[in-house]
Enzyme design. Sequence first.
Site, mmCIF file in Angstrom:
data_model
loop_
_atom_site.group_PDB
_atom_site.id
_atom_site.type_symbol
_atom_site.label_atom_id
_atom_site.label_comp_id
_atom_site.label_asym_id
_atom_site.label_seq_id
_atom_site.Cartn_x
_atom_site.Cartn_y
_atom_site.Cartn_z
ATOM 1 N N ALA A 8 -21.650 -46.291 3.039
ATOM 2 C CA ALA A 8 -22.525 -45.228 3.554
ATOM 3 C C ALA A 8 -23.119 -45.676 4.873
ATOM 4 C CB ALA A 8 -23.635 -44.909 2.552
ATOM 5 N N CYS A 9 -23.075 -44.801 5.871
ATOM 6 C CA CYS A 9 -23.710 -45.064 7.162
ATOM 7 C C CYS A 9 -24.666 -43.914 7.466
ATOM 8 C CB CYS A 9 -22.664 -45.205 8.262
ATOM 9 S SG CYS A 9 -21.729 -43.699 8.614
ATOM 10 N N PRO A 10 -25.564 -44.058 8.457
ATOM 11 C CA PRO A 10 -26.561 -43.007 8.717
ATOM 12 C C PRO A 10 -25.971 -41.633 8.990
ATOM 13 C CG PRO A 10 -27.223 -45.041 9.789
ATOM 14 C CD PRO A 10 -25.847 -45.279 9.232
ATOM 15 N N GLY A 12 -22.851 -40.712 8.096
ATOM 16 C CA GLY A 12 -21.935 -40.346 7.026
ATOM 17 C C GLY A 12 -20.593 -39.865 7.523
ATOM 18 N N THR A 16 -18.547 -44.833 7.505
ATOM 19 C CA THR A 16 -18.435 -44.713 6.047
ATOM 20 C C THR A 16 -16.986 -44.811 5.596
ATOM 21 O OG1 THR A 16 -20.431 -43.346 5.908
ATOM 22 C CG2 THR A 16 -18.873 -43.194 4.076
#
Length: 504
Positions: A8-10, A12, A16
């Site tokens: 998950a990354c900020p 998305g 990700t």
Amino acid sequence: MKLLAVTACPTGIAHTYMAAEALEVAAEEAGHEIVVETQGSAGSTPFTPEQLAEAEAIILAADVEVRDKERFAHLPTIAVGVKKAIGGADGLIEAAVAEATARPKAAAGTVPAQRSESRDMSVKSSGPGFGSKLRGWLMTGVSYVIPFVAAGGLLIALGFALGGYQITEAPDIVSVGDDGVVSSAFNAASLMSWAALSFQIGSLAFSLLVPVLAGFIAYAIADRPALVPGFVGGLIAVQTQAGFLGGLVAGLLAGALIYWLKTFRVPRALAGIMPVLVLPLIGTAVVGAVMFVVVGQPLAAATTGLTSWLNGLSGTNAVLLGALLGLMMAFDMGGPVNKAAYAFAVAGLSTESDTALLIMAAVMAAGMTPPLAMALATTVRKRLFTEVEQENGRAAWLLGASFITEGAIPFAAADPLRVIPSLMVGSAVTGSLSMAFGSTLRAPHGGIFVVPLIGNPFAYLFAIVAGTLVSAALVIALKSVGRRTTAEADVPATATAPATAAVA
């Protein structure tokens, strides 16, 4: 071995799925099976009960809050940032296998006693330090704020573009009279009605920035029971004019309080209602009381004091006053200090004095500089910023041009120690130059859309450009130093990744 992973990354989006692919390839090459749950912007497919039961370890590669992480409490866990999965997937697979060998999993649905207290607080950490955890909590809040900044800011800018600076004085599209009758002032054939509609929708979206920031910071720390205390604390920060700094305090306070309350053992009869009733109730009451009594009132008093102080400085050197106003506009970007400088400038317009017009121009120029500086910095040195910051930087061009200083809030919330001082210096340069050039302004808002109303407009634009360049250069320099320091600190840790990556 059978492994699980969550990425998950900020934003998305890119990181990700890049991390998921890297882990899948690395696991296959090492002869292990892995199932990856990508918690991206398009949603996710949760692990099945069978996959959770068969798995022997899990890798959490995330820069934001991992949703429903209590599902993995029985598994040996490796928690890192998403970029480490992209560039070091092989090492993570090895670390997960080593952790599974050293710490066999518990029965599904149970939490080992020695690990239960650290699970929630360790998900965000890409290292053992508190700073890594704090940055993860802040990034979670910022990731949810960004759509509100983009949508609200662009709608406000559209309102100014269609209706000019007068749009701030437009009557509400829908109003309720003293007799309780609801009436609509919207006229589909009127351009001003469309402008007012856009501006008012955007303003409502902006009013949610601080509550959303506080709510999801709290969520990052203590999960869903902390959402209500966080949101309510953020609303109180807005009502008491504590600004986004008050929202940060409210979010951290709510998250820490709920996390602490969750450590208490309660009777089995109460366990079921704790997350939906008891924790939100106690958390909201305590956070609300602290924000109203402890945080809100002092900041309101500070706002009044600062306004009085500025009134006393009106006769001093114009350049010094412009620099001071610039520092205040960039200090909290929409918070009480910023509002004190802006209120001082707007109040002076009623006097029609030349000094008041100079002050109004300096205040607006200094308020435009922070978003423009971050937009420029993210354009010039992309590698120093996350993908979500780069996307927000593109929107910041228009937000800054529209005098929406809040466009820089996501950057300041994620990295306050480097970003805020840099923005303050640039805004001080802009404010002092605007005063020195004698630029004047009669409009209280509007940004680039009211340039025809500005006295000495070309010098005014030069002041904005100069301050933007100064802030952008400082942000890039400070982040570059921080990046080198972090890289140097990571050198010894890289050699022992399997030993240090595991989160007990």
